[in-house]
Design a protein around this motif. Structure first.
Motif, PDB file in Angstrom:
ATOM      1  N   SER A 155       0.817  -1.216   0.000  1.00 13.48           N
ATOM      2  CA  SER A 155       0.000   0.000   0.000  1.00 13.48           C
ATOM      3  C   SER A 155       0.852   1.267   0.000  1.00 13.48           C
ATOM      4  O   SER A 155       0.515   2.247  -0.676  1.00 13.48           O
ATOM      5  CB  SER A 155      -0.949  -0.003   1.199  1.00 13.48           C
ATOM      6  OG  SER A 155      -0.223  -0.094   2.421  1.00 13.48           O
ATOM      7  N   ALA A 156       1.961   1.272   0.729  1.00  7.04           N
ATOM      8  CA  ALA A 156       2.817   2.465   0.758  1.00  7.04           C
ATOM      9  C   ALA A 156       3.415   2.740  -0.620  1.00  7.04           C
ATOM     10  O   ALA A 156       3.605   3.911  -1.005  1.00  7.04           O
ATOM     11  CB  ALA A 156       3.930   2.288   1.788  1.00  7.04           C
ATOM     12  N   GLU A 157       3.696   1.688  -1.369  1.00 11.68           N
ATOM     13  CA  GLU A 157       4.233   1.870  -2.715  1.00 11.68           C
ATOM     14  C   GLU A 157       3.178   2.434  -3.661  1.00 11.68           C
ATOM     15  O   GLU A 157       3.503   3.159  -4.603  1.00 11.68           O
ATOM     16  CB  GLU A 157       4.788   0.548  -3.240  1.00 11.68           C
ATOM     17  CG  GLU A 157       6.061   0.105  -2.523  1.00 11.68           C
ATOM     18  CD  GLU A 157       6.418  -1.349  -2.751  1.00 11.68           C
ATOM     19  OE1 GLU A 157       7.627  -1.634  -2.828  1.00 11.68           O
ATOM     20  OE2 GLU A 157       5.506  -2.185  -2.856  1.00 11.68           O
ATOM     21  N   MET A 158       1.905   2.116  -3.419  1.00 15.86           N
ATOM     22  CA  MET A 158       0.848   2.699  -4.235  1.00 15.86           C
ATOM     23  C   MET A 158       0.852   4.215  -4.094  1.00 15.86           C
ATOM     24  O   MET A 158       0.642   4.940  -5.072  1.00 15.86           O
ATOM     25  CB  MET A 158      -0.515   2.134  -3.819  1.00 15.86           C
ATOM     26  CG  MET A 158      -0.714   0.662  -4.125  1.00 15.86           C
ATOM     27  SD  MET A 158      -0.624   0.274  -5.895  1.00 15.86           S
ATOM     28  CE  MET A 158      -1.948   1.288  -6.530  1.00 15.86           C
ATOM     29  N   VAL A 159       1.112   4.709  -2.891  1.00 22.34           N
ATOM     30  CA  VAL A 159       1.172   6.154  -2.668  1.00 22.34           C
ATOM     31  C   VAL A 159       2.391   6.738  -3.368  1.00 22.34           C
ATOM     32  O   VAL A 159       2.299   7.737  -4.089  1.00 22.34           O
ATOM     33  CB  VAL A 159       1.219   6.472  -1.158  1.00 22.34           C
ATOM     34  CG1 VAL A 159       1.372   7.963  -0.930  1.00 22.34           C
ATOM     35  CG2 VAL A 159      -0.030   5.950  -0.461  1.00 22.34           C
ATOM     36  N   ALA A 160       3.544   6.111  -3.177  1.00 21.25           N
ATOM     37  CA  ALA A 160       4.789   6.632  -3.743  1.00 21.25           C
ATOM     38  C   ALA A 160       4.782   6.605  -5.265  1.00 21.25           C
ATOM     39  O   ALA A 160       5.385   7.478  -5.912  1.00 21.25           O
ATOM     40  CB  ALA A 160       5.974   5.828  -3.205  1.00 21.25           C
ATOM     41  N   LEU A 161       4.103   5.621  -5.854  1.00 20.43           N
ATOM     42  CA  LEU A 161       4.130   5.439  -7.308  1.00 20.43           C
ATOM     43  C   LEU A 161       2.939   6.061  -8.020  1.00 20.43           C
ATOM     44  O   LEU A 161       2.867   6.002  -9.257  1.00 20.43           O
ATOM     45  CB  LEU A 161       4.168   3.946  -7.642  1.00 20.43           C
ATOM     46  CG  LEU A 161       5.428   3.174  -7.275  1.00 20.43           C
ATOM     47  CD1 LEU A 161       5.192   1.673  -7.439  1.00 20.43           C
ATOM     48  CD2 LEU A 161       6.597   3.624  -8.155  1.00 20.43           C
ATOM     49  N   MET A 177      -6.136  -5.683  -4.572  1.00 18.75           N
ATOM     50  CA  MET A 177      -6.677  -4.514  -3.877  1.00 18.75           C
ATOM     51  C   MET A 177      -5.597  -3.518  -3.465  1.00 18.75           C
ATOM     52  O   MET A 177      -5.664  -2.901  -2.404  1.00 18.75           O
ATOM     53  CB  MET A 177      -7.511  -4.949  -2.681  1.00 18.75           C
ATOM     54  CG  MET A 177      -8.748  -5.737  -3.084  1.00 18.75           C
ATOM     55  SD  MET A 177      -9.820  -6.108  -1.700  1.00 18.75           S
ATOM     56  CE  MET A 177     -11.278  -6.711  -2.535  1.00 18.75           C
ATOM     57  N   GLY A 178      -4.603  -3.369  -4.316  1.00 18.20           N
ATOM     58  CA  GLY A 178      -3.559  -2.394  -4.054  1.00 18.20           C
ATOM     59  C   GLY A 178      -2.638  -2.753  -2.904  1.00 18.20           C
ATOM     60  O   GLY A 178      -1.878  -1.897  -2.433  1.00 18.20           O
ATOM     61  N   GLY A 179      -2.690  -4.011  -2.468  1.00 18.13           N
ATOM     62  CA  GLY A 179      -1.848  -4.425  -1.352  1.00 18.13           C
ATOM     63  C   GLY A 179      -2.272  -3.847  -0.017  1.00 18.13           C
ATOM     64  O   GLY A 179      -1.530  -3.942   0.972  1.00 18.13           O
ATOM     65  N   GLY A 185      -6.364   0.138   8.008  1.00 17.99           N
ATOM     66  CA  GLY A 185      -7.343   1.199   7.832  1.00 17.99           C
ATOM     67  C   GLY A 185      -8.305   0.985   6.686  1.00 17.99           C
ATOM     68  O   GLY A 185      -9.260   1.739   6.523  1.00 17.99           O
ATOM     69  N   GLY A 186      -8.057  -0.046   5.875  1.00 17.57           N
ATOM     70  CA  GLY A 186      -8.993  -0.362   4.801  1.00 17.57           C
ATOM     71  C   GLY A 186      -9.227   0.807   3.866  1.00 17.57           C
ATOM     72  O   GLY A 186      -8.292   1.366   3.297  1.00 17.57           O
ATOM     73  N   VAL A 187     -10.494   1.214   3.732  1.00 20.06           N
ATOM     74  CA  VAL A 187     -10.850   2.274   2.791  1.00 20.06           C
ATOM     75  C   VAL A 187     -10.230   3.613   3.151  1.00 20.06           C
ATOM     76  O   VAL A 187     -10.140   4.514   2.302  1.00 20.06           O
ATOM     77  CB  VAL A 187     -12.379   2.421   2.675  1.00 20.06           C
ATOM     78  CG1 VAL A 187     -12.997   1.170   2.069  1.00 20.06           C
ATOM     79  CG2 VAL A 187     -13.005   2.723   4.023  1.00 20.06           C
ATOM     80  N   GLU A 188      -9.803   3.792   4.400  1.00 22.42           N
ATOM     81  CA  GLU A 188      -9.194   5.056   4.816  1.00 22.42           C
ATOM     82  C   GLU A 188      -7.682   5.062   4.624  1.00 22.42           C
ATOM     83  O   GLU A 188      -7.034   6.093   4.831  1.00 22.42           O
ATOM     84  CB  GLU A 188      -9.531   5.337   6.287  1.00 22.42           C
ATOM     85  CG  GLU A 188     -11.010   5.497   6.556  1.00 22.42           C
ATOM     86  CD  GLU A 188     -11.624   6.625   5.720  1.00 22.42           C
ATOM     87  OE1 GLU A 188     -10.963   7.666   5.543  1.00 22.42           O
ATOM     88  OE2 GLU A 188     -12.763   6.454   5.251  1.00 22.42           O
ATOM     89  N   ASN A 189      -7.109   3.939   4.224  1.00 26.96           N
ATOM     90  CA  ASN A 189      -5.671   3.864   4.030  1.00 26.96           C
ATOM     91  C   ASN A 189      -5.249   4.760   2.857  1.00 26.96           C
ATOM     92  O   ASN A 189      -5.901   4.768   1.818  1.00 26.96           O
ATOM     93  CB  ASN A 189      -5.284   2.410   3.749  1.00 26.96           C
ATOM     94  CG  ASN A 189      -3.800   2.207   3.564  1.00 26.96           C
ATOM     95  OD1 ASN A 189      -3.275   2.480   2.494  1.00 26.96           O
ATOM     96  ND2 ASN A 189      -3.133   1.727   4.588  1.00 26.96           N
ATOM     97  N   PRO A 190      -4.152   5.502   2.984  1.00 35.11           N
ATOM     98  CA  PRO A 190      -3.707   6.356   1.873  1.00 35.11           C
ATOM     99  C   PRO A 190      -3.453   5.583   0.584  1.00 35.11           C
ATOM    100  O   PRO A 190      -3.713   6.095  -0.515  1.00 35.11           O
ATOM    101  CB  PRO A 190      -2.425   6.989   2.414  1.00 35.11           C
ATOM    102  CG  PRO A 190      -2.585   6.969   3.899  1.00 35.11           C
ATOM    103  CD  PRO A 190      -3.351   5.712   4.197  1.00 35.11           C
ATOM    104  N   GLY A 191      -2.941   4.349   0.702  1.00 43.00           N
ATOM    105  CA  GLY A 191      -2.719   3.548  -0.487  1.00 43.00           C
ATOM    106  C   GLY A 191      -4.014   3.182  -1.175  1.00 43.00           C
ATOM    107  O   GLY A 191      -4.089   3.132  -2.414  1.00 43.00           O
ATOM    108  N   PHE A 192      -5.066   2.923  -0.395  1.00 45.12           N
ATOM    109  CA  PHE A 192      -6.353   2.599  -0.993  1.00 45.12           C
ATOM    110  C   PHE A 192      -6.958   3.829  -1.663  1.00 45.12           C
ATOM    111  O   PHE A 192      -7.550   3.734  -2.745  1.00 45.12           O
ATOM    112  CB  PHE A 192      -7.315   2.035   0.044  1.00 45.12           C
ATOM    113  CG  PHE A 192      -8.572   1.476  -0.560  1.00 45.12           C
ATOM    114  CD1 PHE A 192      -8.545   0.253  -1.208  1.00 45.12           C
ATOM    115  CD2 PHE A 192      -9.763   2.183  -0.515  1.00 45.12           C
ATOM    116  CE1 PHE A 192      -9.701  -0.265  -1.802  1.00 45.12           C
ATOM    117  CE2 PHE A 192     -10.912   1.675  -1.103  1.00 45.12           C
ATOM    118  CZ  PHE A 192     -10.880   0.448  -1.740  1.00 45.12           C
TER     119      PHE A 192
END
Length: 292
Positions: A155-161, A177-179, A185-192
């Motif tokens: 999920s953190a890589e989804m944000v960075a990329l 699901m984007g990892g 945090g599910g739907v509230e996760n920054p990567g999501f």
């Protein structure tokens, strides 16, 4: 030494509903036979063999007919097992997503197209594949071919990329699901949230949710799945991830009938199921009309 992992379940339950004709499992792998397809020394885990026959038995039980064979990390960039599996199942019912690196020129990629290859996977979770630094350069090649780029990342890589992924010239398909984990945090996760923004801008996503869950019956990922379907109902597809590699315990290996029942809860309308299982995969992977 790589760690062992469980194999597929010996028995699969029948789902509680009947998928429409031409339904597609958009994410699975074949392992072995190992005397013919030796494992890569750079792999991170060592699974038991999982044959085409075993897979087709499972697929028949859950009522699906089409398949996308995804190159697993245990084979690196040697795609023989994946392409041979597509050949064995036939182009009327199977496609391949391969793993390559910058050493593969356009000619090498084009040579795999008649064997069912239509996309390339970047696996930033399991490794032993293409470095993320090659995303943009490979994306240019894939755009030339009309192929897509499939990404499995944390999920953190989804944000960075996100900014890189948003400007890719080829279609983007996001795995698992984007990892994003439900415990993050599910739907509230920054990567999501980054995933949803990418979906709204034209990306595709695979509704393979069990890896994001704390375990069966996987209710903790329902909110994420429904949000993805709401964001891009015409660009969501579904897959089993059979034989569910790299898990730690036998009891963690999902029942694929239960996984399909989860999809039935996420997408209760017939039109939604038709899109996710039949129409969307047909457009993404180039399948013809299903036999009726």
């Amino acid at each position: 030494m790589t760690r062992p992992c469980p194999g597929p379940r010996a028995a699969t339950s029948k789902p509680s509903w009947t998928p429409p004709p031409g339904s597609t499992d958009c994410h699975m792998h074949i392992f072995g036979p190992y005397h013919r397809y030796p494992l890569s020394p750079g792999r991170g885990y060592t699974p038991p063999e999982a044959s085409i026959g075993m897979y087709l038995d499972m697929l028949s039980t859950i009522g699906l007919s089409r398949t996308v064979v995804v190159q697993p990390s245990i084979y690196g960039t040697d795609n023989a097992v994946t392409l041979d599996a597509v050949e064995a199942m036939g182009l009327d019912r199977a496609r391949a997503v391969v793993v390559v690196d910058e050493s593969f020129g356009l000619a090498a990629l084009k040579a795999m197209a008649p064997r069912g290859a239509c996309g390339v996977r970047f696996n930033a979770v399991s490794g032993n594949g293409t470095p993320l630094e090659q995303l943009e350069a490979l994306g240019e090649k894939l755009a030339t071919l009309g192929w897509h780029l499939q990404l499995y990342a944390h999920s953190a890589e989804m944000v960075a990329l996100e900014s890189v992924l948003a400007r890719l010239p080829c279609p983007l398909v996001v795995d698992h699901m984007g990892g994003v984990q439900s415990t993050e945090g599910g739907v509230e996760n920054p990567g999501f949230k980054a995933l949803l923004r990418l979906l709204e801008r034209g990306a595709w996503a695979k509704l393979c949710g069990y890896r994001s869950s704390t375990g069966a019956p996987y209710a903790d990922v329902a909110g994420m799945a429904r949000a993805m379907i709401a964001a891009a109902p015409e660009r969501c597809v579904w897959g089993t991830d059979w034989p569910h590699p790299s898990l730690l315990r036998d009891e963690d290996v999902p029942d694929d009938g239960v996984l399909l029942d989860c999809l039935g809860e996420w997408a209760p309308a017939e039109a939604q199921r038709q899109a996710i299982l039949v129409d969307n995969p047909a457009r993404l992977y180039g399948f013809g009309p299903p036999a009726r």
